[in-house]
Write an enzyme that holds these catalytic residues in place. Structure first.
Site, PDB file in Angstrom:
ATOM      1  N   PHE A 207      -4.291   6.394   3.941  1.00  0.00           N
ATOM      2  CA  PHE A 207      -4.997   5.669   4.166  1.00  0.00           C
ATOM      3  C   PHE A 207      -4.086   3.659   3.425  1.00  0.00           C
ATOM      4  CE2 PHE A 207      -7.675   8.130   2.025  1.00  0.00           C
ATOM      5  CZ  PHE A 207      -8.830   8.430   2.780  1.00  0.00           C
ATOM      6  N   ASP A 208      -4.523   2.983   5.218  1.00  0.00           N
ATOM      7  CA  ASP A 208      -4.266   1.627   4.995  1.00  0.00           C
ATOM      8  C   ASP A 208      -4.661   1.270   3.208  1.00  0.00           C
ATOM      9  OD1 ASP A 208      -2.395  -0.947   4.389  1.00  0.00           O
ATOM     10  OD2 ASP A 208      -4.375  -1.865   6.047  1.00  0.00           O
ATOM     11  N   GLY A 209      -3.853   0.428   2.350  1.00  0.00           N
ATOM     12  CA  GLY A 209      -5.134  -0.619   1.580  1.00  0.00           C
ATOM     13  C   GLY A 209      -5.949  -1.264   1.939  1.00  0.00           C
ATOM     14  N   PHE A 324      -5.800   6.112   8.536  1.00  0.00           N
ATOM     15  CA  PHE A 324      -6.375   5.052   8.678  1.00  0.00           C
ATOM     16  C   PHE A 324      -5.963   3.792   8.558  1.00  0.00           C
ATOM     17  CE2 PHE A 324      -9.233   8.497   7.130  1.00  0.00           C
ATOM     18  CZ  PHE A 324     -10.727   8.564   8.491  1.00  0.00           C
ATOM     19  N   ASP A 326      -6.478  -1.020   9.807  1.00  0.00           N
ATOM     20  CA  ASP A 326      -7.370  -2.259   9.982  1.00  0.00           C
ATOM     21  C   ASP A 326      -7.274  -2.832  10.949  1.00  0.00           C
ATOM     22  OD1 ASP A 326      -6.854  -5.397   8.488  1.00  0.00           O
ATOM     23  OD2 ASP A 326      -5.973  -3.700   7.760  1.00  0.00           O
TER      24      ASP A 326
END
Length: 362
Positions: A207-209, A324, A326
């Site tokens: 995951f990105d944060g 993931f 954004d």
């Protein structure tokens, strides 16, 4: 051909006591092999971690999509019917789904009566006539997907909440945006530029944060005021948890399943591993991210703070089943290095038109 006969029953004789068990096991094996293998029961949606995947995420349907776009729905359906005995090739979400099923197998062994497992739903706007080819493909690859939602051209997004969806993966960016707008964790999944072997025994999710696990609060400050102001802001608010982002709930679900393995003394052998892969710097802005996770009662197995460096090379080493982010340039960088990447269309990094729409809807 003569029908196969079961092992012949014999009168007990010398040594019967020691021979009884092997003969019983032999007979049981014979009859077990005659009956079809039972598939596990599907859990109730409200008890499971539900992963909804579109048909184009699970399978490669490039030719079919071309026919649909160029020749229309009737020709598309005709083509699918003519080829319904030909299984689709695996798509970008396929290794992820296989890894989910591998975790389920271990959970069922440890907790035979528990329904707290992954439940995969095929969520597609395909016509029901195409369902036969999808079913044939799922059976061909021995996937356990019992729940289908085929909406015949209508958007399936309205059904996601009814299925208690924890994560929705699709190749259709517009449908993913619809799901995000409905408050459902969702991402547009992309095939990698090259094939990379991923683990068959451990589910790995990266995951990105910011704007993925966390809100886009910090990204807004970077965009409006620059990095120096961002570092000052993060230092001043280090002990104030960030608001949650769209995939916080999915990480929470993964953590809950991880704890089921931990409680059996299997922390080191846990078949789920999670990663935080963020462009944040550890010293100047990393503490707030970690303290936010802690305040939620969550953790990731690994946390990688890249201070703006490209994510692709590290992801190549991790080899996650899915990553993931954004921001599309991080997604593209991951793809180039062989990672299945998924774009989360949330927050200030999205295009201005979408940003205005989301702000107006608040």
């Amino acid at each position: 051909m003569e029908p196969r006969q079961p092992p012949e029953a014999r009168e007990p004789g010398p040594g019967a006591e020691t021979a009884a068990v092997p003969r019983w096991e032999e007979a049981k094996t014979f009859y077990d092999n005659l009956s079809p293998k039972k598939k596990p029961k599907s859990p109730k949606p409200q008890n499971a971690v539900t992963i909804a995947v579109s048909s184009r995420a699970l399978f490669r349907m490039d030719e079919e999509q071309r026919i649909y776009t160029e020749q229309g729905v009737e020709e598309y359906v005709r083509y699918q019917l003519e080829h319904e005995n030909e299984p689709f090739s695996p798509g970008p979400a396929f290794p992820f789904v296989k890894a989910l099923e591998a975790v389920n197998k271990q959970l069922r062994e440890l907790y035979p009566d528990s329904e707290d497992i992954f439940d995969i739903v095929l969520m597609t706007n395909n016509h029901a006539q195409v369902g036969v080819r999808l079913i044939n493909s799922i059976n061909h690859y021995d996937l356990f997907i019992e729940r289908f939602c085929m909406t015949g051209g209508n958007s399936p997004i309205c059904y996601l909440k009814a299925y208690h969806t924890n994560l929705y993966l699709s190749a259709d960016a517009e449908k993913v945006r619809e799901a995000i707008d409905e408050g459902i964790a969702a991402a547009t999944i992309f095939s990698p530029s090259k094939d990379v072997v991923v683990s068959q025994s451990q589910l790995r999710v990266a995951f990105d944060g910011d704007a993925v696990l966390f809100s886009d609060e910090s990204e807004r400050i970077v965009k409006a005021h620059g990095l120096d102001r961002f570092f000052e802001h993060e230092k001043a608010h280090e002990n104030k948890p960030l608001a949650q982002g769209p995939l916080k709930g999915f990480l929470e679900a993964l953590g809950r399943l991880q704890k089921k393995f931990y409680s059996k003394g299997l922390r080191l052998e846990c078949p789920i591993r999670t990663y935080l892969v963020t462009a944040r710097s550890a010293a100047s802005s990393g503490a707030r991210a970690l303290k936010t996770l802690r305040s939620w009662g969550l953790e990731t197995d690994e946390a990688l703070f890249l201070a703006g460096a490209p994510k692709g090379p590290l992801l190549e080493k991790i080899r996650p089943h899915i990553f993931f982010d954004d921001q599309m340039f991080h997604v593209a960088g991951a793809q180039e290095m062989g990672t299945v990447a998924a774009h989360v269309p949330y927050g200030v990094a999205q295009n201005p038109r979408r940003e205005k729409q989301s702000l107006g809807a608040q």
